[in-house]
Design an enzyme around this catalytic site. Sequence first.
Site, short mmCIF file in Angstrom:
data_model
loop_
_atom_site.label_atom_id
_atom_site.label_comp_id
_atom_site.label_asym_id
_atom_site.label_seq_id
_atom_site.Cartn_x
_atom_site.Cartn_y
_atom_site.Cartn_z
N GLU A 133 0.83 -1.21 0.00
CA GLU A 133 0.00 0.00 0.00
C GLU A 133 0.86 1.26 0.00
OE1 GLU A 133 -3.07 2.42 2.85
OE2 GLU A 133 -3.05 0.23 3.07
N SER A 230 -0.36 -6.62 7.71
CA SER A 230 -0.03 -5.54 8.64
C SER A 230 -1.10 -5.38 9.71
CB SER A 230 0.12 -4.22 7.86
OG SER A 230 0.42 -3.16 8.73
N ASN A 231 -2.38 -5.39 9.32
CA ASN A 231 -3.43 -5.15 10.32
C ASN A 231 -3.54 -6.30 11.31
OD1 ASN A 231 -6.19 -6.76 9.77
ND2 ASN A 231 -5.24 -6.36 7.80
#
EC number: 1.17.7.4
Length: 332
Positions: A133, A230-231
């Site tokens: 991202e 990542s989350n």
Amino acid sequence: MTATTGSRRVLLAAPRGYCAGVDRAVIAVEKALEQYGAPIYVRHEIVHNKYVVQTLERKGAIFVEQTAEVPEGAIVMFSAHGVAPTVHEEAERGKLATIDATCPLVTKVHKEAIRYANDDFDILLIGHEGHEEVIGTSGEAPDHITLVDGPEDVAKVEVRDPSKVVWLSQTTLSVDETMETVDALKEKFPALVSPPSDDICYATQNRQLAVKQMGADSDLVIVVGSRNSSNSKRLVEVAKLAGAREAYLVDFASEIEEAWLEGVTTVGVTSGASVPDVLVEEVLEWLSQRGYADVEIVKAAEESITFSLPKELRRDLRAEAAALMQGSRVEE
């Protein structure tokens, strides 16, 4: 599921699992395969989840790291994390028909980057180096964007004009982590402008909020998610900060170790935004077989957001790809 009494229990976070952007991206791959037939090429993992990727591969999706790996005249889909404009240009040069499955919330950040760059701002992008991202957003305005990978990076940040500085953020970060970096940036650049809306996506915030609520009451928190998500990794950190004695990230129930349950009365369970609920159900079944059958829902927020599928799925992309190839032969 309803709460019941018992010495051992599970606190199950809500919301958890698929967010609207992930749901849209996964369905887009499935619809493309149904509509156009295999193979459908996907640049990078459509979402960061091992199970989802393996399932789609079995249906005929082919995941590639670079656009150049896709044969001319094929269909390629861009993942939910978004891509830089140069990737669209590569696809055009490669005579590829494209489907853009970028999450609309990521697209919003891209548009903000373009707008602030056009206004000649220095853009401080808070995010993790190398994340897809971040690469995609940075590519929208490479001459204006500086990556800030946490508060420790702030000291070395330099800008052309301290009165024209704005921050943007990777959508999947921890809310607390991001605001800690923002506070440090504001100390250095008092005129720092905030984006018009919070760039941490609603799903990231809601999942972290649920973990904060259950973390203090959990001896152990199990986060279902992949290590490149990542989350999902942030949920492990949030659980520990909230007071959980220990927290682990697992792709599958089979990765849970019996030793983790020693002295544990309450287990918190949640999952990252790229995780189908079938994997959570397997974890709950694994825990139930070991005496943790009582499940209590910890609800932090309601989610009703949905996104329409990529517009390219309403066109005949095989015909477009063939036309691109025919155009290529005419030019030759």
